[in-house]
Enzyme design. Structure first.
Site, PDB file in Angstrom:
ATOM      1  N   LYS A 221      46.366  52.680  29.926  1.00 22.41           N
ATOM      2  CA  LYS A 221      46.683  53.506  31.094  1.00 22.41           C
ATOM      3  C   LYS A 221      47.348  54.825  30.735  1.00 22.41           C
ATOM      4  O   LYS A 221      47.861  55.004  29.640  1.00 22.41           O
ATOM      5  CB  LYS A 221      47.531  52.713  32.094  1.00 22.41           C
ATOM      6  N   ARG A 255      46.733  41.798  31.742  1.00 27.94           N
ATOM      7  CA  ARG A 255      45.351  42.219  32.008  1.00 27.94           C
ATOM      8  C   ARG A 255      45.003  43.330  31.015  1.00 27.94           C
ATOM      9  O   ARG A 255      45.582  44.409  31.094  1.00 27.94           O
ATOM     10  CB  ARG A 255      45.238  42.708  33.445  1.00 27.94           C
TER      11      ARG A 255
HETATM   12  C1  7PM Z   1      40.395  53.885  36.211  1.00 29.99           C
HETATM   13  C2  7PM Z   1      41.730  53.892  36.582  1.00 29.99           C
HETATM   14  C3  7PM Z   1      39.736  52.734  35.911  1.00 29.99           C
HETATM   15  C4  7PM Z   1      42.424  52.702  36.633  1.00 29.99           C
HETATM   16  C5  7PM Z   1      40.428  51.562  35.947  1.00 29.99           C
HETATM   17  C6  7PM Z   1      41.761  51.559  36.348  1.00 29.99           C
HETATM   18  C7  7PM Z   1      44.950  46.824  37.531  1.00 29.99           C
HETATM   19  C8  7PM Z   1      44.032  46.041  38.205  1.00 29.99           C
HETATM   20  C9  7PM Z   1      43.092  47.898  37.584  1.00 29.99           C
HETATM   21  C10 7PM Z   1      46.298  46.340  37.380  1.00 29.99           C
HETATM   22  C11 7PM Z   1      45.590  44.389  38.575  1.00 29.99           C
HETATM   23  C12 7PM Z   1      42.613  49.838  34.883  1.00 29.99           C
HETATM   24  C13 7PM Z   1      42.565  50.318  36.327  1.00 29.99           C
HETATM   25  N1  7PM Z   1      44.338  47.960  37.129  1.00 29.99           N
HETATM   26  N2  7PM Z   1      44.339  44.842  38.732  1.00 29.99           N
HETATM   27  N3  7PM Z   1      42.870  46.730  38.238  1.00 29.99           N
HETATM   28  N4  7PM Z   1      46.554  45.116  37.922  1.00 29.99           N
HETATM   29  N5  7PM Z   1      45.935  43.199  39.078  1.00 29.99           N
HETATM   30  O1  7PM Z   1      43.214  50.601  34.094  1.00 29.99           O
HETATM   31  O2  7PM Z   1      47.195  46.981  36.829  1.00 29.99           O
HETATM   32  O3  7PM Z   1      42.058  48.821  34.545  1.00 29.99           O
HETATM   33  S1  7PM Z   1      41.880  49.096  37.405  1.00 29.99           S
END
Ligand code: 7PM
Length: 286
Positions: A221, A255
């Protein structure tokens, strides 16, 4: 700690990883219109071999600025991958979605956990999840993915996220979801500045007071990018450092994209934290 699933339960005495299986356009084989379910299933099975405990399939990009996807399109992306992973075997599958239609289709296809960045706030989502016997991950987000990073604001980020999650737990229980099937997540990067993310990470233990297992998603992230000035594909070590700190502060599920390295890091951090009783009893040298 234990998480009850529709079929069986997940032992969280030692923290586990949830492997991220993306089925969004940025992960399509032709870089364009058609998702490749076989490639996504193969990716998931590789994560299972690396020691993942849950596979998280997502068909709606929550990338800041990403456009919405209709339920039919999300179902077309997600269901073949859920089917493939469930047929191949052993691991519980979770699905990243907010829509009642997708919740029902995914559970029908064999998923057992609904991971919702909107914490089941969409019309009909709570009832759908409760009706199919889903375990749920309730995540905090301020705003919506398209605009959430424009001006995140809190008086007290820890207490506001805490109150939100407490309220979503209460509403989930009222809808008939078992307390032992609920996971909570402060939602790193979802309507949060770098300072907010750091305060949440520092105070992660506060969320243990909710009495439910804590899921943390920091893998690759922007908070890592911001501190280290690293591109997305150079954030592994920063993410592993955060994984250690999350385990020390009581997180149960991480995750992540990089399952193998994270499993090693969790095992070391859990052994020192005294979570791994086998490690304490071991009489070998070392
Ligand atoms: C772009 C920006 C693509 C952010 C993907 C993301 C989480 C999640 C995501 C989290 C839970 C990523 C995010 N992040 N579900 N889904 N917790 N429970 O970096 O932090 O995967 S999507």
């Amino acid at each position: 700690m234990r998480l009850d699933l529709l079929r069986g339960a997940l032992d969280l005495t030692v923290p586990v990883t949830m492997g991220i299986v993306n089925v969004t356009p940025d992960s399509f084989s032709d870089g364009g219109r058609y998702p490749d379910p076989d490639a996504a299933v193969a990716e998931g099975l590789q994560m299972a071999r690396e020691g993942a405990a849950i596979l998280d399939v997502g068909g709606e990009s929550t990338r800041p600025g990403a456009g919405p996807v209709c339920a039919d399109e999300e179902i077309r992306r997600v269901v073949p991958v859920v089917r493939g992973l469930v047929q191949a075997g052993s691991l519980p599958v979770s699905v990243d979605t907010s829509k009642p239609e997708v919740i029902e289709a995914a559970m029908e296809a064999g998923a057992v956990i609904i991971n919702d960045v909107r914490a089941l706030r969409a019309e009909g989502a709570l009832e759908a999840a409760a009706g199919c016997g889903a375990a749920v991950c309730l995540m905090h987000m301020q705003g919506e993915p398209g605009t959430m990073q424009q001006a995140p604001r809190y008086r007290d980020v820890v207490e506001e996220v805490y109150a939100f999650l407490a309220d979503r737990i209460e509403r989930s229980l009222a809808a008939g979801i078992s307390e032992f099937s609920i996971v909570v997540d402060p939602g790193f990067g979802f309507g949060k500045t770098l300072a907010h993310n750091l305060i949440l990470a520092r105070n992660l233990e506060r969320f243990l007071d909710l009495g439910r297992p804590l899921l943390v998603g920091v893998s690759r992230k922007s908070m890592i990018g911001a501190i280290l000035d690293r591109a997305v594909d150079e954030r592994l070590w920063g993410g592993l450092a955060l994984a250690v700190m999350a385990v020390e502060r009581g997180a149960s599920i991480l995750r992540v994209h990089d399952v193998g390295p994270t499993v090693d890091v969790i095992r070391m951090a859990a052994a020192v934290a005294g979570l791994d009783k086998d490690a304490d009893k071991d009489g070998s040298n070392g």
